[in-house]
Design a protein around this motif. Structure first.
Motif, PDB file in Angstrom:
ATOM      1  N   THR A 193      37.056  30.641 -37.594  1.00 38.52           N
ATOM      2  CA  THR A 193      35.754  30.884 -38.596  1.00 38.52           C
ATOM      3  C   THR A 193      36.040  30.288 -40.174  1.00 38.52           C
ATOM      4  N   ASN A 194      37.013  29.762 -39.793  1.00 36.82           N
ATOM      5  CA  ASN A 194      36.908  29.304 -41.869  1.00 36.82           C
ATOM      6  C   ASN A 194      35.732  28.867 -42.399  1.00 36.82           C
ATOM      7  N   PRO A 195      34.964  28.144 -43.703  1.00 35.45           N
ATOM      8  CA  PRO A 195      34.407  27.694 -44.181  1.00 35.45           C
ATOM      9  C   PRO A 195      34.683  26.217 -44.312  1.00 35.45           C
ATOM     10  N   VAL A 196      33.595  25.729 -44.625  1.00 36.38           N
ATOM     11  CA  VAL A 196      33.744  24.200 -44.494  1.00 36.38           C
ATOM     12  C   VAL A 196      33.849  23.463 -45.146  1.00 36.38           C
ATOM     13  N   ALA A 197      34.147  22.895 -45.951  1.00 39.64           N
ATOM     14  CA  ALA A 197      33.677  21.614 -47.354  1.00 39.64           C
ATOM     15  C   ALA A 197      33.766  20.569 -46.417  1.00 39.64           C
ATOM     16  N   ILE A 198      32.680  19.604 -47.654  1.00 39.86           N
ATOM     17  CA  ILE A 198      32.683  18.354 -47.144  1.00 39.86           C
ATOM     18  C   ILE A 198      32.628  16.974 -48.732  1.00 39.86           C
ATOM     19  N   GLU A 199      33.250  16.362 -48.144  1.00 43.61           N
ATOM     20  CA  GLU A 199      33.455  15.532 -49.921  1.00 43.61           C
ATOM     21  C   GLU A 199      34.018  13.947 -49.613  1.00 43.61           C
ATOM     22  N   GLY A 200      32.805  13.140 -50.434  1.00 41.00           N
ATOM     23  CA  GLY A 200      32.086  12.225 -49.561  1.00 41.00           C
ATOM     24  C   GLY A 200      32.967  10.682 -51.177  1.00 41.00           C
ATOM     25  N   HIS A 201      33.451  10.019 -50.140  1.00 42.25           N
ATOM     26  CA  HIS A 201      34.417   9.294 -50.931  1.00 42.25           C
ATOM     27  C   HIS A 201      34.298   7.510 -51.028  1.00 42.25           C
ATOM     28  N   THR A 202      34.239   6.669 -52.360  1.00 37.33           N
ATOM     29  CA  THR A 202      33.691   5.451 -51.699  1.00 37.33           C
ATOM     30  C   THR A 202      34.597   4.669 -52.592  1.00 37.33           C
ATOM     31  N   ARG A 238      28.695  28.402 -42.870  1.00 37.35           N
ATOM     32  CA  ARG A 238      29.816  28.875 -42.677  1.00 37.35           C
ATOM     33  C   ARG A 238      30.170  26.791 -44.203  1.00 37.35           C
ATOM     34  N   LEU A 239      29.020  26.514 -43.923  1.00 35.19           N
ATOM     35  CA  LEU A 239      29.393  25.174 -45.697  1.00 35.19           C
ATOM     36  C   LEU A 239      29.604  26.390 -46.554  1.00 35.19           C
ATOM     37  N   ALA A 240      30.651  25.573 -47.594  1.00 34.13           N
ATOM     38  CA  ALA A 240      30.464  25.946 -47.947  1.00 34.13           C
ATOM     39  C   ALA A 240      30.351  25.275 -49.720  1.00 34.13           C
ATOM     40  N   ARG A 241      30.178  24.017 -49.506  1.00 35.73           N
ATOM     41  CA  ARG A 241      30.496  22.805 -50.604  1.00 35.73           C
ATOM     42  C   ARG A 241      30.299  21.625 -50.541  1.00 35.73           C
ATOM     43  N   VAL A 258      38.697  -0.821 -48.056  1.00 31.55           N
ATOM     44  CA  VAL A 258      38.381  -0.329 -47.282  1.00 31.55           C
ATOM     45  C   VAL A 258      38.949   1.548 -47.532  1.00 31.55           C
ATOM     46  N   ARG A 259      39.767   1.260 -47.833  1.00 29.82           N
ATOM     47  CA  ARG A 259      40.672   2.948 -47.556  1.00 29.82           C
ATOM     48  C   ARG A 259      40.064   3.371 -48.283  1.00 29.82           C
ATOM     49  N   ASN A 260      39.599   3.443 -49.357  1.00 30.01           N
ATOM     50  CA  ASN A 260      38.914   4.605 -50.078  1.00 30.01           C
ATOM     51  C   ASN A 260      37.998   5.178 -49.530  1.00 30.01           C
ATOM     52  N   ASP A 261      36.550   4.090 -48.416  1.00 34.98           N
ATOM     53  CA  ASP A 261      35.734   5.192 -47.485  1.00 34.98           C
ATOM     54  C   ASP A 261      35.942   5.923 -47.181  1.00 34.98           C
ATOM     55  N   ARG A 262      35.579   7.003 -47.499  1.00 36.40           N
ATOM     56  CA  ARG A 262      36.152   8.407 -46.605  1.00 36.40           C
ATOM     57  C   ARG A 262      35.220   9.212 -47.121  1.00 36.40           C
ATOM     58  N   ILE A 263      35.781  10.201 -45.791  1.00 37.95           N
ATOM     59  CA  ILE A 263      35.141  11.360 -45.507  1.00 37.95           C
ATOM     60  C   ILE A 263      36.380  12.167 -45.730  1.00 37.95           C
ATOM     61  N   GLU A 264      36.448  13.954 -45.733  1.00 43.60           N
ATOM     62  CA  GLU A 264      37.124  14.904 -46.392  1.00 43.60           C
ATOM     63  C   GLU A 264      37.003  15.927 -45.742  1.00 43.60           C
ATOM     64  N   ILE A 265      37.123  16.405 -44.884  1.00 41.56           N
ATOM     65  CA  ILE A 265      36.624  17.421 -44.578  1.00 41.56           C
ATOM     66  C   ILE A 265      37.865  18.353 -43.915  1.00 41.56           C
ATOM     67  N   THR A 266      37.211  19.771 -45.115  1.00 41.46           N
ATOM     68  CA  THR A 266      38.530  21.043 -45.263  1.00 41.46           C
ATOM     69  C   THR A 266      37.682  21.873 -44.705  1.00 41.46           C
ATOM     70  N   LEU A 267      39.075  22.958 -43.763  1.00 44.19           N
ATOM     71  CA  LEU A 267      38.489  23.992 -43.172  1.00 44.19           C
ATOM     72  C   LEU A 267      39.585  25.274 -44.300  1.00 44.19           C
ATOM     73  N   LEU A 268      38.770  25.302 -45.318  1.00 38.68           N
ATOM     74  CA  LEU A 268      39.471  26.856 -45.875  1.00 38.68           C
ATOM     75  C   LEU A 268      39.852  27.976 -46.193  1.00 38.68           C
ATOM     76  N   LYS A 269      40.721  27.919 -46.895  1.00 33.93           N
ATOM     77  CA  LYS A 269      41.585  29.510 -46.224  1.00 33.93           C
ATOM     78  C   LYS A 269      40.819  30.469 -46.764  1.00 33.93           C
TER      79      LYS A 269
END
Length: 275
Positions: A193-202, A238-241, A258-269
């Protein structure tokens, strides 16, 4: 003289003992104790390596005494070493247990709760990566995913590879591979049930694309992943940010990689969200 020709001949043979002889099975018991001790030692080393600092602290706090234990427990200055019989608070002031001396650092219950939360996050990680079994993610898609446990929570990083982008035409429209991964993520996230944070990078753009809107694109990619997760069953509450980092937080030293194109999804404590 009597005839002794028919007398029996008796031969005495002495058995010569070489060495110390048989000493019983005491050495077997000693050897078994040694093997048991070594097995316990290596098990301890494995446990120390397999647990996090927070888990070890939680276990230590769990076994710490919760009843006041003190050398000066009140009741006169004689045998039991108290100050006097009239001081009701002498145990609190001079004891070494819960209420006296050096206090416990942190709440043992909170430490156990955090250890349990970390265990759940590790279960999610195992489901995604197939630790101890088959992964829920196809092998080709799994090459785009790495995970790591941090103080903030479980970070799931999805990154592009040469010839295999996450988004079409360097924009914000998800590629089929990312759509497939998002379906798996949403299904596994239901385990907790942890909150979720999503971060986009290019990645950075060449000089010829000086007007490449990296901030808008990275933010738009976060929004696109949010929509994929919620469409596949993730509770929007559940979306925190949602964050767009543009090209300012690089995973590879080459800003154009191209490795810098990424998405980070974090299940927050839970603790990270409260703080």
């Amino acid at each position: 003289m009597a005839d002794r020709s028919n007398a029996p001949i008796i031969i005495k043979r002495k058995k010569k003992v070489v060495g110390g002889g048989h000493h019983g099975g005491a050495w077997k018991v000693a050897y078994a104790d040694f093997v048991t001790a070594m097995m316990a030692f290596f098990l301890l080393m494995w446990l120390l390596n397999a647990t996090t600092e927070q888990q070890r602290k939680g276990l230590a706090d769990y076994f710490s005494p919760t009843i006041s234990v003190n050398r000066i427990s009140g009741g006169g200055d004689g045998l039991f070493g108290g100050t006097n019989t009239m001081e009701d608070d002498s145990q609190v002031q001079e004891g070494t247990g819960l209420n006296g001396g050096t206090p416990f650092e942190g709440d043992p219950t909170a430490a156990l709760r955090e250890a349990a939360e970390v265990a759940l996050l590790e279960e999610v990680e195992a489901q995604l990566l197939g630790i101890g079994g088959e992964s829920l993610i196809q092998q080709e898609a799994l090459r785009h995913v790495i995970t790591r446990l941090t103080d903030e929570g479980l970070v799931i990083e999805v990154f592009a590879r040469e010839g295999a982008p996450l988004f079409l035409n360097n924009g914000t429209a998800p590629a089929p591979m990312l759509i497939e991964l998002s379906e798996v993520f949403a299904r596994v996230f239901a385990l907790v049930t942890n909150p979720v944070a999503i971060e986009g990078h290019t990645r950075s753009a060449p000089i010829v694309f000086a007007n490449y809107p990296v901030w808008d694109i990275s933010t738009g990619r976060s929004v696109a992943v949010r929509d994929l997760l919620t469409t596949n069953g993730l509770n929007p509450d559940r979306l925190a940010r949602l964050t767009g980092h543009g090209d300012r937080d690089l995973a590879h030293a080459d800003a154009l990689s191209v490795r810098n194109d990424r998405i980070e999804i974090t299940l927050l404590k839970t603790e990270a969200v409260e703080n």
